[in-house]
Design a protein around this motif. Structure first.
Motif, short mmCIF file in Angstrom:
data_model
loop_
_atom_site.label_atom_id
_atom_site.label_comp_id
_atom_site.label_asym_id
_atom_site.label_seq_id
_atom_site.Cartn_x
_atom_site.Cartn_y
_atom_site.Cartn_z
N PHE A 1 40.41 5.54 3.62
CA PHE A 1 40.33 4.09 3.65
C PHE A 1 39.30 3.61 2.62
O PHE A 1 38.35 4.31 2.30
N GLY B 1 39.10 9.71 8.04
CA GLY B 1 39.39 10.02 9.43
C GLY B 1 40.44 11.10 9.47
O GLY B 1 40.98 11.49 8.43
N PHE B 2 40.74 11.59 10.65
CA PHE B 2 41.81 12.57 10.77
C PHE B 2 42.46 12.38 12.12
O PHE B 2 41.89 11.79 13.04
N ASN C 1 42.90 8.92 17.83
CA ASN C 1 41.83 7.94 17.91
C ASN C 1 40.49 8.59 17.61
O ASN C 1 39.61 8.63 18.46
N THR C 2 40.34 9.10 16.42
CA THR C 2 39.10 9.77 16.05
C THR C 2 38.25 8.84 15.20
O THR C 2 38.78 7.99 14.48
N PRO C 3 36.93 8.97 15.29
CA PRO C 3 36.06 8.04 14.57
C PRO C 3 36.12 8.25 13.07
O PRO C 3 36.26 9.36 12.57
N LEU C 4 35.97 7.16 12.35
CA LEU C 4 35.89 7.22 10.90
C LEU C 4 34.48 7.62 10.48
O LEU C 4 33.50 7.27 11.12
N PHE D 1 32.04 7.07 7.25
CA PHE D 1 31.90 6.22 6.07
C PHE D 1 30.97 6.85 5.05
O PHE D 1 29.99 7.53 5.41
N GLY D 2 31.24 6.59 3.77
CA GLY D 2 30.29 6.92 2.73
C GLY D 2 29.15 5.92 2.72
O GLY D 2 29.15 4.95 3.49
#
Lengths: 115, 113
Positions: free
Chosen positions: A34, A94-95, A100-103, A105-106
């Protein structure tokens, strides 16, 4: 553990110039990828996402991104930057397991646009 | 369509005090997230709810942070007692189900002095 690297902390481009923001991820399987944008004092807004299929994805506001598995990258591009594009850009990964797994972020890349 | 609502917008407290943040997600969104965004970093998930049940709270410092979503709609996040390192923007997000598209609120900026 999955991780996301955005190598550039701050980028400055001239209005009308092209833009590429880099994103590299670390994960064994094919991730979901994303790009979110955050304007000052605002929440994050989804620009585009890659789940499967065509590796070149189009998003809102004229942005596109290309998934390159061999380079573990998902770089964001725009052919002609507008002053209103000045903001913070976050890549996230995410995967899918149970859906419903958490993202993750960079750290973000801050984009400044000059006249 | 109304977005994700958060309040307050800003909060300044002294260390060891308590503070609470409120979030009202988009109507119909089953999943609600609380993220912590420290200056210069990306958002980090604190807790994720599916309706009124907790899906993931592995990164929530449970000795001082708590969150609830009693009726499966709005949610509160509490810090008690606050530490200096809790200074951050606390973002609430919601989605219809999975993480395909998250909608974020504008956040609560917390300063702990």
């Amino acid at each position: 553990a999955q991780s996301v690297t955005q190598p550039d902390i701050h980028i400055t481009v001239s209005e009308g110039a092209s833009l590429e923001l880099r994103c590299n991820y670390s994960y064994g399987a094919t991730p979901y990828l994303f790009w979110y944008v955050q304007s000052p004092g605002q929440g994050l807004q989804l620009l585009l996402k890659y789940f499967s299929g065509d590796t070149l994805v189009q998003g809102i506001k004229g942005f596109e991104a290309e998934f390159k598995r061999s380079q573990s990258s998902f770089n964001l591009r725009k052919p002609s930057v507008h002053w209103s594009d000045a903001a913070e850009y976050f890549c996230a990964v995410g995967f899918y397991t149970s859906g419903n797994t958490p993202l993750v972020f960079g750290k973000g890349t801050r984009l400044s646009v000059i006249a | 369509e109304a977005g994700v609502a958060q309040s307050p917008r800003y909060k300044i407290i002294e260390k060891r005090q308590s503070v609470a943040f409120w979030c009202n997600p988009i109507s119909g969104h089953a999943t609600l997230y609380w993220y912590q965004q420290i200056l210069g970093q990306g958002p980090k998930l604190l807790i994720q709810f599916q309706n009124n049940g907790v899906v993931d709270d592995s990164q929530l410092p449970k000795d001082r942070f708590s969150a609830e979503r009693l009726k499966g709609v709005d949610s509160t996040l509490k810090i008690q007692p606050a530490k200096l390192e809790d200074s951050a923007v606390y973002l609430c997000a919601s989605s219809l189900g999975g993480n395909e598209k998250l909608f974020f609120g504008s956040g609560t900026q917390l300063s702990v002095l």
